[in-house]
Design an enzyme around this catalytic site. Sequence first.
Site, PDB file in Angstrom:
ATOM      1  N   ASN A   8     -10.337   2.757   8.544  1.00 14.33           N
ATOM      2  CA  ASN A   8      -9.721   3.147   7.268  1.00 14.33           C
ATOM      3  C   ASN A   8     -10.462   2.404   6.148  1.00 14.33           C
ATOM      4  OD1 ASN A   8      -8.043   2.883   4.938  1.00 14.33           O
ATOM      5  ND2 ASN A   8      -6.289   3.582   6.140  1.00 14.33           N
ATOM      6  N   ARG A  19     -14.312  -2.249 -10.704  1.00 18.77           N
ATOM      7  CA  ARG A  19     -15.332  -2.331 -11.754  1.00 18.77           C
ATOM      8  C   ARG A  19     -15.734  -0.967 -12.323  1.00 18.77           C
ATOM      9  NH1 ARG A  19     -18.219  -7.199 -12.434  1.00 18.77           N
ATOM     10  NH2 ARG A  19     -16.646  -8.802 -12.184  1.00 18.77           N
ATOM     11  N   HIS A  44      -6.784   7.431   2.899  1.00 14.45           N
ATOM     12  CA  HIS A  44      -5.388   7.711   2.558  1.00 14.45           C
ATOM     13  C   HIS A  44      -5.278   7.798   1.031  1.00 14.45           C
ATOM     14  CE1 HIS A  44      -0.938   6.878   3.750  1.00 14.45           C
ATOM     15  NE2 HIS A  44      -0.992   7.541   2.614  1.00 14.45           N
ATOM     16  N   HIS A  51      -6.999   3.686  -4.756  1.00 17.58           N
ATOM     17  CA  HIS A  51      -8.182   3.316  -3.957  1.00 17.58           C
ATOM     18  C   HIS A  51      -9.026   4.570  -3.696  1.00 17.58           C
ATOM     19  CE1 HIS A  51      -5.155   4.128  -0.913  1.00 17.58           C
ATOM     20  NE2 HIS A  51      -4.582   2.949  -1.049  1.00 17.58           N
ATOM     21  N   GLU A  71      -5.044  10.980   5.523  1.00 16.28           N
ATOM     22  CA  GLU A  71      -3.619  10.695   5.668  1.00 16.28           C
ATOM     23  C   GLU A  71      -2.918  10.909   4.330  1.00 16.28           C
ATOM     24  OE1 GLU A  71      -4.032   6.736   8.509  1.00 16.28           O
ATOM     25  OE2 GLU A  71      -3.592   6.518   6.392  1.00 16.28           O
ATOM     26  N   HIS A 192      -1.361   0.704  11.730  1.00 12.10           N
ATOM     27  CA  HIS A 192      -0.736  -0.158  10.726  1.00 12.10           C
ATOM     28  C   HIS A 192      -0.646  -1.587  11.229  1.00 12.10           C
ATOM     29  CE1 HIS A 192       0.890  -0.680   6.805  1.00 12.10           C
ATOM     30  NE2 HIS A 192       0.760   0.612   6.601  1.00 12.10           N
ATOM     31  N   ASP A 193      -1.330  -2.460  10.522  1.00  6.35           N
ATOM     32  CA  ASP A 193      -1.294  -3.907  10.804  1.00  6.35           C
ATOM     33  C   ASP A 193      -1.860  -4.280  12.170  1.00  6.35           C
ATOM     34  OD1 ASP A 193      -0.007  -4.616   8.296  1.00  6.35           O
ATOM     35  OD2 ASP A 193       1.763  -3.629   9.115  1.00  6.35           O
ATOM     36  N   GLY A 215      -7.521  -0.600   8.960  1.00  5.06           N
ATOM     37  CA  GLY A 215      -8.179  -0.818   7.678  1.00  5.06           C
ATOM     38  C   GLY A 215      -8.074  -2.236   7.163  1.00  5.06           C
ATOM     39  N   HIS A 216      -6.864  -2.639   6.790  1.00  6.67           N
ATOM     40  CA  HIS A 216      -6.687  -3.876   6.030  1.00  6.67           C
ATOM     41  C   HIS A 216      -7.271  -5.095   6.748  1.00  6.67           C
ATOM     42  CE1 HIS A 216      -4.751  -6.231   2.884  1.00  6.67           C
ATOM     43  NE2 HIS A 216      -4.463  -7.109   3.827  1.00  6.67           N
TER      44      HIS A 216
HETATM   45  N1  PXP Z   1      -1.869   4.548   9.450  1.00  6.43           N
HETATM   46  C1  PXP Z   1      -1.263   4.889   8.297  1.00  6.43           C
HETATM   47  C2  PXP Z   1      -0.405   6.097   8.277  1.00  6.43           C
HETATM   48  C3  PXP Z   1      -1.453   4.144   7.130  1.00  6.43           C
HETATM   49  O1  PXP Z   1      -0.828   4.493   5.995  1.00  6.43           O
HETATM   50  C4  PXP Z   1      -2.317   3.029   7.169  1.00  6.43           C
HETATM   51  C5  PXP Z   1      -2.572   2.250   5.907  1.00  6.43           C
HETATM   52  O2  PXP Z   1      -3.199   3.074   4.981  1.00  6.43           O
HETATM   53  C6  PXP Z   1      -2.926   2.704   8.391  1.00  6.43           C
HETATM   54  C7  PXP Z   1      -2.681   3.479   9.515  1.00  6.43           C
HETATM   55  C8  PXP Z   1      -3.843   1.539   8.529  1.00  6.43           C
HETATM   56  O3  PXP Z   1      -3.126   0.346   8.365  1.00  6.43           O
HETATM   57  P1  PXP Z   1      -3.870  -1.026   8.133  1.00  6.43           P
HETATM   58  O4  PXP Z   1      -4.593  -0.922   6.831  1.00  6.43           O
HETATM   59  O5  PXP Z   1      -2.780  -2.045   8.115  1.00  6.43           O
HETATM   60  O6  PXP Z   1      -4.823  -1.207   9.280  1.00  6.43           O
END
Ligand code: PXP
Length: 239
Positions: A8, A19, A44, A51, A71, A192-193, A215-216
């Site tokens: 992601n 910037r 997303h 972003h 997404e 997610h996470d 992603g994060h």
């Molecule tokens: N899946 C979904 C539906 C999300 O909204 C996100 C965050 O944009 C992710 C996965 C990825 O999560 P993370 O950035 O915590 O890895």
Amino acid sequence: MITNLSVNINKVALIRNARGENLPNLVQVAKDCEAFGAAGITVHPRPDQRHIRYDDIPKLKKIVTTELNIEGNPIPNFMDLVLTNLPHQCTLVPDKPQALTSTSGWDTIENAAFLTEVIAEMQKAGIRVSLFVNPETKFIEGAKKVGADRIELYTGIFAKSFHTSKRAEEMAKHTACSQLAHELGLEVNAGHDLDLQNLRYYKQNMPYLDEVSIGHALISNALYDGLESTIKQYIELLK
Ligand code: PXP
């Protein structure tokens, strides 16, 4: 089974937007993620385009050679974006317009009529549709009924529990949903996470797991280890 890593790249766009120029170059980063082993690129776009911007999507569609996963909440603008650009996969997420991030999946029972209609429209255009859901079996059964191809299990609660005594209990919900989804003929994504600490345990306890989107944590790790090394570390944990 092989679990694909979809990177992601929202956070790369966030830095770029700070910037107003084109540094870092999102398209180049997407190409490099693929060159370093990612099996997909996830974006997303949120309604405020803080972003990923809507105009990033055609550029990414042109260069992604693995799979582009878009997404988002299927509001009219999002539907237009997806149906114009035809990603390989669209993950439907019930996030509120101002939400900081997604914190919950669909109630696939309450929203059955709406989801059935949206999913059919996307599938008619040849797009694979995944539904973001909390790890509850009733929502997996609901996802099957509305015609989804896949589910994406929300791993945020699991990740929070990972360093606590609740880890096994939270994991068991995902294991059961993975098994049920497979029995119903649904493929399984998760996200997610997820991070370098929790990913191996998660993968080892999922009987079926087609893809994780991360992603994060991955972009944060890359500040120290670089993108190539970081992507390779995540892929290693999925083996
Ligand atoms: N899946 C979904 C539906 C999300 O909204 C996100 C965050 O944009 C992710 C996965 C990825 O999560 P993370 O950035 O915590 O890895």
